[in-house]
Design an enzyme around this catalytic site. Structure first.
Site, PDB file in Angstrom:
ATOM      1  N   LYS A 152      17.223 -57.671  11.164  1.00 55.09           N
ATOM      2  CA  LYS A 152      16.636 -56.528  11.896  1.00 55.09           C
ATOM      3  C   LYS A 152      17.719 -55.848  12.749  1.00 55.09           C
ATOM      4  O   LYS A 152      17.898 -54.634  12.685  1.00 55.09           O
ATOM      5  CB  LYS A 152      15.506 -57.022  12.808  1.00 55.09           C
ATOM      6  N   ASN A 153      18.427 -56.652  13.539  1.00 55.67           N
ATOM      7  CA  ASN A 153      19.361 -56.036  14.486  1.00 55.67           C
ATOM      8  C   ASN A 153      20.555 -55.383  13.792  1.00 55.67           C
ATOM      9  O   ASN A 153      21.137 -54.444  14.327  1.00 55.67           O
ATOM     10  CB  ASN A 153      19.835 -57.072  15.509  1.00 55.67           C
ATOM     11  N   CYS A 210      11.554 -54.625  24.471  1.00 54.97           N
ATOM     12  CA  CYS A 210      10.928 -55.837  25.005  1.00 54.97           C
ATOM     13  C   CYS A 210      11.078 -55.869  26.520  1.00 54.97           C
ATOM     14  O   CYS A 210      12.112 -55.489  27.057  1.00 54.97           O
ATOM     15  CB  CYS A 210      11.613 -57.080  24.448  1.00 54.97           C
ATOM     16  N   ARG A 245      17.820 -54.339  31.431  1.00 56.59           N
ATOM     17  CA  ARG A 245      18.504 -53.774  30.265  1.00 56.59           C
ATOM     18  C   ARG A 245      19.000 -52.334  30.479  1.00 56.59           C
ATOM     19  O   ARG A 245      18.552 -51.404  29.821  1.00 56.59           O
ATOM     20  CB  ARG A 245      17.608 -53.857  29.025  1.00 56.59           C
ATOM     21  N   ASP A 293      18.187 -64.896  21.576  1.00 60.49           N
ATOM     22  CA  ASP A 293      17.039 -64.594  20.718  1.00 60.49           C
ATOM     23  C   ASP A 293      16.439 -65.851  20.068  1.00 60.49           C
ATOM     24  O   ASP A 293      15.437 -65.751  19.365  1.00 60.49           O
ATOM     25  CB  ASP A 293      17.433 -63.583  19.623  1.00 60.49           C
ATOM     26  N   ARG A 351       7.284 -56.443  14.651  1.00 60.24           N
ATOM     27  CA  ARG A 351       8.541 -55.738  14.911  1.00 60.24           C
ATOM     28  C   ARG A 351       9.724 -56.480  14.295  1.00 60.24           C
ATOM     29  O   ARG A 351      10.719 -55.849  13.934  1.00 60.24           O
ATOM     30  CB  ARG A 351       8.782 -55.631  16.423  1.00 60.24           C
TER      31      ARG A 351
HETATM   32  C1  UD1 Z   1      20.978 -56.908  21.263  1.00 63.49           C
HETATM   33  C2  UD1 Z   1      19.865 -57.344  20.339  1.00 63.49           C
HETATM   34  C3  UD1 Z   1      18.893 -58.276  21.051  1.00 63.49           C
HETATM   35  C4  UD1 Z   1      19.662 -59.444  21.679  1.00 63.49           C
HETATM   36  C5  UD1 Z   1      20.828 -58.949  22.529  1.00 63.49           C
HETATM   37  C6  UD1 Z   1      21.704 -60.064  23.061  1.00 63.49           C
HETATM   38  C7  UD1 Z   1      19.668 -55.397  18.909  1.00 63.49           C
HETATM   39  C8  UD1 Z   1      18.825 -54.273  18.442  1.00 63.49           C
HETATM   40  N1  UD1 Z   1      19.157 -56.160  19.876  1.00 63.49           N
HETATM   41  O1  UD1 Z   1      20.356 -56.188  22.319  1.00 63.49           O
HETATM   42  O2  UD1 Z   1      17.952 -58.766  20.108  1.00 63.49           O
HETATM   43  O3  UD1 Z   1      18.779 -60.201  22.495  1.00 63.49           O
HETATM   44  O4  UD1 Z   1      21.665 -58.062  21.754  1.00 63.49           O
HETATM   45  O5  UD1 Z   1      22.199 -60.832  22.020  1.00 63.49           O
HETATM   46  O6  UD1 Z   1      20.723 -55.655  18.382  1.00 63.49           O
HETATM   47  N2  UD1 Z   1      23.665 -54.743  29.672  1.00 63.49           N
HETATM   48  C9  UD1 Z   1      24.058 -54.034  30.764  1.00 63.49           C
HETATM   49  N3  UD1 Z   1      24.462 -52.734  30.587  1.00 63.49           N
HETATM   50  C10 UD1 Z   1      24.516 -52.155  29.364  1.00 63.49           C
HETATM   51  C11 UD1 Z   1      24.116 -52.896  28.243  1.00 63.49           C
HETATM   52  C12 UD1 Z   1      23.690 -54.199  28.417  1.00 63.49           C
HETATM   53  O7  UD1 Z   1      24.040 -54.524  31.892  1.00 63.49           O
HETATM   54  O8  UD1 Z   1      24.911 -50.980  29.270  1.00 63.49           O
HETATM   55  C13 UD1 Z   1      23.193 -56.136  29.844  1.00 63.49           C
HETATM   56  C14 UD1 Z   1      21.724 -56.295  29.450  1.00 63.49           C
HETATM   57  O9  UD1 Z   1      20.875 -55.954  30.506  1.00 63.49           O
HETATM   58  C15 UD1 Z   1      21.663 -57.755  29.099  1.00 63.49           C
HETATM   59  C16 UD1 Z   1      23.050 -58.029  28.502  1.00 63.49           C
HETATM   60  O10 UD1 Z   1      23.889 -56.970  28.946  1.00 63.49           O
HETATM   61  O11 UD1 Z   1      21.497 -58.524  30.267  1.00 63.49           O
HETATM   62  C17 UD1 Z   1      23.057 -58.119  26.991  1.00 63.49           C
HETATM   63  O12 UD1 Z   1      22.655 -56.890  26.459  1.00 63.49           O
HETATM   64  P1  UD1 Z   1      23.182 -56.334  25.059  1.00 63.49           P
HETATM   65  O13 UD1 Z   1      24.192 -57.277  24.482  1.00 63.49           O
HETATM   66  O14 UD1 Z   1      23.577 -54.920  25.251  1.00 63.49           O
HETATM   67  O15 UD1 Z   1      21.873 -56.415  24.199  1.00 63.49           O
HETATM   68  P2  UD1 Z   1      21.224 -55.292  23.289  1.00 63.49           P
HETATM   69  O16 UD1 Z   1      22.291 -54.605  22.502  1.00 63.49           O
HETATM   70  O17 UD1 Z   1      20.270 -54.485  24.066  1.00 63.49           O
END
Ligand code: UD1
Length: 422
Positions: A22-23, A118, A123, A308, A400
Site C-alpha cells: 500500500k505505502n 490515521c 503528523r 506499523d 484502507r
Molecule cells: C509513512 C507510512 C506510515 C508509517 C510511517 C512510519 C505511508 C503512506 N505511510 O508515513 O504507514 O507508519 O511512514 O514508518 O507511507 N514528521 C514530522 N514532520 C514531517 C513529517 C513527519 O515531524 O514533516 C514526524 C511524524 O509526525 C512522525 C514521524 O515523523 O512522528 C514519522 O513520520 P513519516 O516517516 O513522515 O511517516 P509518513 O510518511 O507520514
C-alpha cells in the site's frame, strides 16, 4: 457499517499470498504527475486508499484506469489541468500530501490541503516543506491549504532532514528529479518503499543514487518518460499474517515474503519463539513451543522494528509468557488498540510512549472498536487467540490497508466472517 466476526480458531495451516505494498503504491501513483507519458504499475494492492489516490489524481486531470481486477493501475498525466488537491479528498488519507512535490516540479505550483489520515499523532509536514523550500519553492499556509510555487523552477540543493521521514524523503526525491542540478538528501528514510520509488523513477529516466541508504543523490533531468513497474511486496501485510500462526498455532507460508524486507521483525519473532524459514515461494512461519515468550520491542525507522507492526506485535504479547515492554518512538499516540485489547482480558499499562504487557493464559472474545488501520488488524489477531467470539467494529479502517482480509485468514482455517452493517 460492516464489522468482522472472529471465532477463536485453533491452529492455522496453509498459504497466504502477500499483496503489493500500500505505502509503495501510494507514492508510486503520484509519480505519474512527473511525466506526460504513461506509467503502469503492476502488483498493485486492491484497497480503498488506492481508490482515494485515484480520485485525487483524477481531480488533477490525470487518467487512471484500474485493470486486471485492480492489480494493474494504468496512469497518464498527459493533461494536468488542476493544481489544487482538495480538502474533501485529502482529509481521507495523509498520503495525499505526496502530490505536492510532483505537482510543484511539473507545474511550478501546487495548492494542497493539509492532510488527515490515521489519528495516531500530530503528523506535521514541516520536513516536507523545509525540503521543498531548500529546492527553491515558496510555500505559505492559507485557509488550511499549503500554497507552493516555484515560478523559476526548482534548483538542486544539499539538505539534511532532522528526522528520517518517509513521506518527506519521497516528496523531496520526486521534486528533485526535475530540478536543475544536484540534490543530496541526508538523513533520508531508508524504507523499502523509498527504494521502490527510486527504482520506478529511474525507469522513468531519473538519475538517483543511494536509495536505501541515509544519503540519496538526485541529478535533475529535463523530463521523465513512461515506465512499467511492479509494486514491491507489502512488508506490513507480510508481518501481520506472519503473526497469525504465531498467535493461533499451526504453520503458514507467506507467498512472496522476503526476509530482507522485515529483518528486525523476524529477529523479534525468533526471540519470542517463532521459527521463520525461507522457502522457494516466500517465508514459512510456525511457533516453536506451545507458548510465546515475552520480548521487548522499540519501534524505529527502517531497518528497525516498524511502527506499523507494533499493534499486531502487542496482540501477540498479550498471551506471551512474561512481561514485555513496547516502546513507540515514531508516533506519540499509537496505543489506541490497548484499551480494546484490555476489554478482551489483556493486561496492559500505557504510560506515554511505553506499554507494559503482562501475558495472560487466554484472551476472551468481546465486541471491540477499530481505531486505526493497524489497530483493527491487531484486534482480529487477538480474536484468533481468544476464547469465544470477537466482533471488530468500524472495519472501514481495514479496507484502507488489507485486501481480502477475510478470504486470506479463512484460507488458512481461521473462523472469520464479514457482517454487513446498515
Ligand atoms: C509513512 C507510512 C506510515 C508509517 C510511517 C512510519 C505511508 C503512506 N505511510 O508515513 O504507514 O507508519 O511512514 O514508518 O507511507 N514528521 C514530522 N514532520 C514531517 C513529517 C513527519 O515531524 O514533516 C514526524 C511524524 O509526525 C512522525 C514521524 O515523523 O512522528 C514519522 O513520520 P513519516 O516517516 O513522515 O511517516 P509518513 O510518511 O507520514
Amino acid at each position: 457499517m460492516d464489522s468482522i466476526l472472529v471465532k477463536g480458531s485453533g491452529p492455522l495451516n496453509g498459504q497466504i499470498p502477500i499483496a503489493g505494498a500500500k505505502n509503495a503504491c501510494l507514492t508510486l501513483m503520484p509519480a505519474t504527475l512527473l511525466s506526460e507519458e504513461p506509467l503502469t504499475l503492476t502488483n498493485a494492492p486492491r484497497l480503498s486508499d488506492i481508490k482515494t489516490m485515484t480520485e485525487l489524481l483524477q481531480s488533477l486531470g490525470a487518467e487512471v484506469s484500474s485493470l486486471q481486477d485492480g492489480q494493474v493501475q494504468a496512469l497518464s498525466s498527459h493533461n494536468i489541468d488542476n493544481h489544487v488537491a482538495d480538502y474533501d479528498i485529502v482529509r481521507k488519507m495523509r498520503a495525499s500530501n505526496l502530490v505536492l512535490g510532483p505537482l510543484l516540479a511539473r507545474l511550478g505550483q501546487a495548492v494542497v490541503s493539509l492532510p488527515g489520515g490515521c489519528a495516531i499523532g500530530a503528523r506535521p509536514m514541516d520536513l516536507h516543506l523545509h525540503g521543498l523550500e531548500a529546492l527553491g519553492a515558496e510555500i505559505e499556509l492559507k485557509d488550511g491549504y499549503l500554497h507552493a510555487k516555484a515560478p523559476r523552477g526548482l534548483k538542486g540543493a544539499v539538505m539534511e532532514l532532522s528526522f528520517a521521514s518517509v513521506g518527506a524523503t519521497e516528496n523531496i526525491m520526486m521534486a528533485a528529479t526535475l530540478a536543475k542540478g544536484t540534490t543530496v538528501i541526508k538523513n533520508a528514510a531508508r524504507e523499502p518503499e523509498i527504494v521502490d520509488l527510486a527504482d520506478c523513477l529511474t525507469k522513468m529516466g531519473a538519475h538517483i543514487e543511494g536509495a536505501g541508504t541515509s544519503a540519496i543523490t538526485i541529478e535533475g533531468v529535463d523530463r521523465l518518460h513512461g515506465a512499467t513497474h511492479p509494486v514491491v511486496t507489502d512488508r506490513i501485510e507480510l508481518g501481520t499474517y506472519m503473526l497469525a500462526p504465531a498467535i493461533a498455532g499451526g504453520e503458514v507460508e507467506l507467498l512472496g515474503g522476503r526476509l530482507d524486507l522485515i529483518g528486525a521483525f523476524v529477529e523479534k519473532l525468533d526471540e519470542a519463539g517463532v521459527e521463520v524459514t525461507e522457502t522457494e515461494a516466500g517465508l514459512r512461519v510456525k511457533r516453536r513451543g506451545d507458548r510465546i515468550k515475552a520480548v521487548d520491542v522499540t519501534t524505529e525507522p527502517f531497518p528497525g522494528f516498524p511502527t506499523d507492526l507494533q499493534a499486531q506485535m502487542m496482540a501477540l504479547m498479550c498471551t506471551a509468557q512474561g512481561t514485555s515492554v513496547l516502546d513507540e518512538k515514531i508516533f506519540e499516540n499509537r496505543f489506541m488498540h490497548a484499551p480494546e485489547l484490555i476489554r478482551m482480558g489483556a493486561q496492559i499499562e500505557v504510560h506515554g510512549g511505553h506499554a507494559t504487557v503482562t501475558g495472560v493464559d487466554r484472551l476472551k472474545g468481546a465486541p471491540v472498536m477499530a481505531t486505526d488501520l493497524r489497530a483493527s488488524v491487531s484486534l482480529i489477531l487477538a480474536g484468533l487467540a481468544a476464547e469465544g467470539e470477537t466482533l471488530v467494529n468500524r472495519v472501514y479502517h481495514l479496507d484502507r490497508g488489507y485486501e481480502q482480509v477475510v478470504r486470506k485468514f479463512s484460507g488458512v482455517g481461521a473462523q472469520i466472517e464479514r457482517i454487513k452493517g446498515g
